[in-house]
Design a protein around this motif. Structure first.
Motif, PDB file in Angstrom:
ATOM      1  N   LEU A  60      -9.455  10.545   0.261  1.00  0.00           N
ATOM      2  CA  LEU A  60     -10.250   9.867   0.726  1.00  0.00           C
ATOM      3  C   LEU A  60      -9.758   8.398   0.199  1.00  0.00           C
ATOM      4  O   LEU A  60     -11.016   8.279  -0.874  1.00  0.00           O
ATOM      5  N   CYS A  61      -8.996   7.333   0.522  1.00  0.00           N
ATOM      6  CA  CYS A  61      -8.903   6.063  -0.383  1.00  0.00           C
ATOM      7  C   CYS A  61      -8.220   5.206   0.765  1.00  0.00           C
ATOM      8  O   CYS A  61      -7.447   5.634   2.105  1.00  0.00           O
ATOM      9  N   GLY A  62      -8.558   4.055   0.327  1.00  0.00           N
ATOM     10  CA  GLY A  62      -8.616   2.652   1.502  1.00  0.00           C
ATOM     11  C   GLY A  62      -7.178   2.304   1.075  1.00  0.00           C
ATOM     12  O   GLY A  62      -6.902   2.388  -0.059  1.00  0.00           O
ATOM     13  N   VAL A  63      -6.773   1.670   1.567  1.00  0.00           N
ATOM     14  CA  VAL A  63      -5.037   1.137   1.888  1.00  0.00           C
ATOM     15  C   VAL A  63      -5.384  -0.476   1.850  1.00  0.00           C
ATOM     16  O   VAL A  63      -5.931  -0.476   3.109  1.00  0.00           O
ATOM     17  N   ASP A  64      -4.411  -1.199   1.195  1.00  0.00           N
ATOM     18  CA  ASP A  64      -4.393  -2.804   1.670  1.00  0.00           C
ATOM     19  C   ASP A  64      -3.042  -3.082   1.519  1.00  0.00           C
ATOM     20  O   ASP A  64      -2.163  -3.118   0.826  1.00  0.00           O
ATOM     21  N   TYR A  65      -2.416  -3.105   3.318  1.00  0.00           N
ATOM     22  CA  TYR A  65      -0.804  -3.537   3.015  1.00  0.00           C
ATOM     23  C   TYR A  65      -0.283  -4.863   3.182  1.00  0.00           C
ATOM     24  O   TYR A  65       0.851  -4.494   3.489  1.00  0.00           O
ATOM     25  N   SER A  66      -1.304  -5.213   2.726  1.00  0.00           N
ATOM     26  CA  SER A  66      -1.173  -6.859   2.715  1.00  0.00           C
ATOM     27  C   SER A  66       0.400  -7.077   1.952  1.00  0.00           C
ATOM     28  O   SER A  66       1.245  -8.224   2.612  1.00  0.00           O
ATOM     29  N   THR A  67       0.509  -7.177   0.759  1.00  0.00           N
ATOM     30  CA  THR A  67       1.963  -7.814   0.262  1.00  0.00           C
ATOM     31  C   THR A  67       2.823  -5.960   0.481  1.00  0.00           C
ATOM     32  O   THR A  67       4.015  -5.519  -0.805  1.00  0.00           O
ATOM     33  N   TYR A  68       2.845  -4.801   0.730  1.00  0.00           N
ATOM     34  CA  TYR A  68       3.891  -3.029   0.729  1.00  0.00           C
ATOM     35  C   TYR A  68       5.235  -3.924   1.250  1.00  0.00           C
ATOM     36  O   TYR A  68       5.137  -4.496   1.733  1.00  0.00           O
ATOM     37  N   GLY A  69       5.869  -3.030   0.517  1.00  0.00           N
ATOM     38  CA  GLY A  69       7.272  -3.574   0.937  1.00  0.00           C
ATOM     39  C   GLY A  69       7.696  -5.185   0.538  1.00  0.00           C
ATOM     40  O   GLY A  69       8.402  -5.320   1.471  1.00  0.00           O
ATOM     41  N   GLU A  70       7.353  -5.071  -0.729  1.00  0.00           N
ATOM     42  CA  GLU A  70       7.243  -6.454  -1.333  1.00  0.00           C
ATOM     43  C   GLU A  70       6.867  -8.236  -0.131  1.00  0.00           C
ATOM     44  O   GLU A  70       7.711  -8.682  -0.256  1.00  0.00           O
ATOM     45  N   ALA A  72       7.245  -7.715   3.461  1.00  0.00           N
ATOM     46  CA  ALA A  72       8.245  -7.293   4.117  1.00  0.00           C
ATOM     47  C   ALA A  72       7.062  -7.061   5.190  1.00  0.00           C
ATOM     48  O   ALA A  72       7.610  -7.200   6.673  1.00  0.00           O
ATOM     49  N   TYR A  73       6.494  -6.277   5.320  1.00  0.00           N
ATOM     50  CA  TYR A  73       5.406  -5.220   5.962  1.00  0.00           C
ATOM     51  C   TYR A  73       5.097  -6.040   7.066  1.00  0.00           C
ATOM     52  O   TYR A  73       4.059  -7.291   6.162  1.00  0.00           O
ATOM     53  N   ASP A  74       5.047  -5.731   7.915  1.00  0.00           N
ATOM     54  CA  ASP A  74       3.746  -6.592   9.243  1.00  0.00           C
ATOM     55  C   ASP A  74       3.208  -6.252  10.116  1.00  0.00           C
ATOM     56  O   ASP A  74       2.834  -6.714  11.525  1.00  0.00           O
ATOM     57  N   GLY A  75       2.547  -5.275   9.718  1.00  0.00           N
ATOM     58  CA  GLY A  75       1.437  -4.552  10.373  1.00  0.00           C
ATOM     59  C   GLY A  75       0.204  -4.356  10.181  1.00  0.00           C
ATOM     60  O   GLY A  75      -0.216  -5.997   9.739  1.00  0.00           O
ATOM     61  N   LEU A  76      -0.917  -3.740  10.354  1.00  0.00           N
ATOM     62  CA  LEU A  76      -2.202  -3.925  10.111  1.00  0.00           C
ATOM     63  C   LEU A  76      -2.160  -3.687   8.369  1.00  0.00           C
ATOM     64  O   LEU A  76      -1.783  -3.077   8.179  1.00  0.00           O
ATOM     65  N   ARG A  77      -3.559  -4.582   9.056  1.00  0.00           N
ATOM     66  CA  ARG A  77      -3.673  -4.517   7.119  1.00  0.00           C
ATOM     67  C   ARG A  77      -4.158  -3.334   6.007  1.00  0.00           C
ATOM     68  O   ARG A  77      -3.911  -2.781   5.053  1.00  0.00           O
ATOM     69  N   PHE A  78      -5.532  -3.454   6.369  1.00  0.00           N
ATOM     70  CA  PHE A  78      -5.876  -1.899   6.364  1.00  0.00           C
ATOM     71  C   PHE A  78      -5.749  -0.814   6.354  1.00  0.00           C
ATOM     72  O   PHE A  78      -5.987  -0.103   7.309  1.00  0.00           O
ATOM     73  N   LEU A  98      -4.588   3.659  10.356  1.00  0.00           N
ATOM     74  CA  LEU A  98      -5.135   1.901  10.651  1.00  0.00           C
ATOM     75  C   LEU A  98      -6.017   1.736  11.414  1.00  0.00           C
ATOM     76  O   LEU A  98      -5.793   1.149  12.047  1.00  0.00           O
ATOM     77  N   ALA A  99      -6.961   0.196  10.189  1.00  0.00           N
ATOM     78  CA  ALA A  99      -8.006  -0.198  10.993  1.00  0.00           C
ATOM     79  C   ALA A  99      -7.262  -1.191  12.331  1.00  0.00           C
ATOM     80  O   ALA A  99      -6.214  -2.291  11.864  1.00  0.00           O
ATOM     81  N   ALA A 100      -8.032  -1.298  13.529  1.00  0.00           N
ATOM     82  CA  ALA A 100      -7.295  -2.501  14.137  1.00  0.00           C
ATOM     83  C   ALA A 100      -7.594  -3.568  14.547  1.00  0.00           C
ATOM     84  O   ALA A 100      -7.049  -5.015  14.970  1.00  0.00           O
ATOM     85  N   ASN A 101      -8.760  -4.025  13.377  1.00  0.00           N
ATOM     86  CA  ASN A 101      -9.215  -5.410  13.026  1.00  0.00           C
ATOM     87  C   ASN A 101      -8.601  -5.267  11.880  1.00  0.00           C
ATOM     88  O   ASN A 101      -9.483  -5.294  10.668  1.00  0.00           O
ATOM     89  N   ASP A 102      -8.212  -6.430  11.284  1.00  0.00           N
ATOM     90  CA  ASP A 102      -7.979  -7.131  10.195  1.00  0.00           C
ATOM     91  C   ASP A 102      -9.414  -7.450   9.314  1.00  0.00           C
ATOM     92  O   ASP A 102      -9.076  -7.847   8.328  1.00  0.00           O
ATOM     93  N   MET A 152     -10.196  -4.680  -4.635  1.00  0.00           N
ATOM     94  CA  MET A 152      -8.766  -3.734  -4.529  1.00  0.00           C
ATOM     95  C   MET A 152      -8.255  -4.732  -3.436  1.00  0.00           C
ATOM     96  O   MET A 152      -6.657  -4.386  -3.620  1.00  0.00           O
ATOM     97  N   ARG A 153      -9.079  -5.466  -2.588  1.00  0.00           N
ATOM     98  CA  ARG A 153      -8.232  -5.993  -1.850  1.00  0.00           C
ATOM     99  C   ARG A 153      -6.864  -7.365  -2.463  1.00  0.00           C
ATOM    100  O   ARG A 153      -7.164  -7.788  -3.491  1.00  0.00           O
ATOM    101  N   LYS A 154      -5.948  -6.736  -1.958  1.00  0.00           N
ATOM    102  CA  LYS A 154      -4.592  -7.246  -2.713  1.00  0.00           C
ATOM    103  C   LYS A 154      -5.054  -9.038  -2.656  1.00  0.00           C
ATOM    104  O   LYS A 154      -4.698  -9.897  -4.174  1.00  0.00           O
ATOM    105  N   ASP A 155      -5.495  -9.938  -1.701  1.00  0.00           N
ATOM    106  CA  ASP A 155      -5.855 -11.390  -2.209  1.00  0.00           C
ATOM    107  C   ASP A 155      -7.439 -11.460  -3.073  1.00  0.00           C
ATOM    108  O   ASP A 155      -7.908 -12.495  -3.088  1.00  0.00           O
ATOM    109  N   PHE A 156      -7.869 -10.513  -3.557  1.00  0.00           N
ATOM    110  CA  PHE A 156      -8.754 -10.822  -4.427  1.00  0.00           C
ATOM    111  C   PHE A 156      -8.482 -11.058  -5.470  1.00  0.00           C
ATOM    112  O   PHE A 156      -7.695 -10.871  -6.292  1.00  0.00           O
ATOM    113  N   PRO A 157      -9.286 -12.451  -6.329  1.00  0.00           N
ATOM    114  CA  PRO A 157      -9.017 -12.888  -7.578  1.00  0.00           C
ATOM    115  C   PRO A 157      -9.141 -11.833  -8.435  1.00  0.00           C
ATOM    116  O   PRO A 157      -9.680 -11.584  -9.109  1.00  0.00           O
TER     117      PRO A 157
END
Length: 198
Positions: A60-70, A72-78, A98-102, A152-157
């Protein structure tokens, strides 16, 4: 293999019906996506139904789709992706939700259904900030208790927010803001007249 996948797909469609939002067959595997409100019920059905019998959660793993498809993806993030195994039926399944609330990603815990989900869910919480509702011991597992953020969030510095070091005067470990100064590194070039025997 194709006949086995055909049988599994037909059984999933018959048993779960409208609860399946999306079913994909790729690379000899089946992936189903379900809505967060049906996630726990679908997981329990996958485990208990006599025609499916997915006795084991193997990953089982978490996923951050915020940069998915370079980007181009605009669905729910997590999202949460689980890999299930049926020893009795000798087949595998990937279950996505997919979690309902980003801003506050939350899905049901699978720990009450498969206790092997325990540390996986704690890791997804620690690394992505995904809340698993119903998990009895949801706390950080890889980072320190005082750690800020979810690495592991894509926006983490890439340098983090704080660093720790031992302070000899205070005789203890202290936390302070990151002090990395960017610097330009110039590679050293070797120039010799006879380099390489020419």
């Amino acid at each position: 293999m194709t006949m086995k996948l055909d049988t599994l797909q037909a059984t999933l469609e018959k048993v779960l019906g409208e609860q399946i939002l999306d079913l994909k067959r790729e690379l000899g595997e089946i992936t189903i996506r379900v809505a967060p409100e049906h996630y726990a019920a679908v997981a329990k059905t996958l485990r208990d139904h006599s025609e499916l019998r997915f006795e084991q959660l193997i990953d089982l793993c978490g996923v951050d789709y915020s940069t998915y498809g370079e980007g181009a993806y605009d669905g729910l993030r997590f999202g949460v992706v689980s890999h299930l195994l049926s020893v009795a039926k000798n087949w595998r399944l990937r279950l996505k939700v997919l979690a309902a609330n980003d801003d506050f990603p939350c899905v049901a815990a699978l720990t009450p259904i498969w206790n092997s989900a325990n540390w996986f869910e704690r890791e997804a919480f620690d690394m992505y900030g995904i809340i698993f509702e119903g998990h009895e011991d949801l706390r950080r597992i890889l980072t320190d208790y005082g750690f800020i953020g979810h690495p592991m969030r894509k926006d983490f510095p890439t340098t983090g927010h704080v660093e720790m070091r031992y302070d000899a005067e205070q005789k203890r470990v202290i936390y302070q803001p990151v002090t990395i100064e960017p610097r330009e590194i110039t590679p050293r070039v070797i120039r010799e007249d006879n380099y390489g025997g020419i």
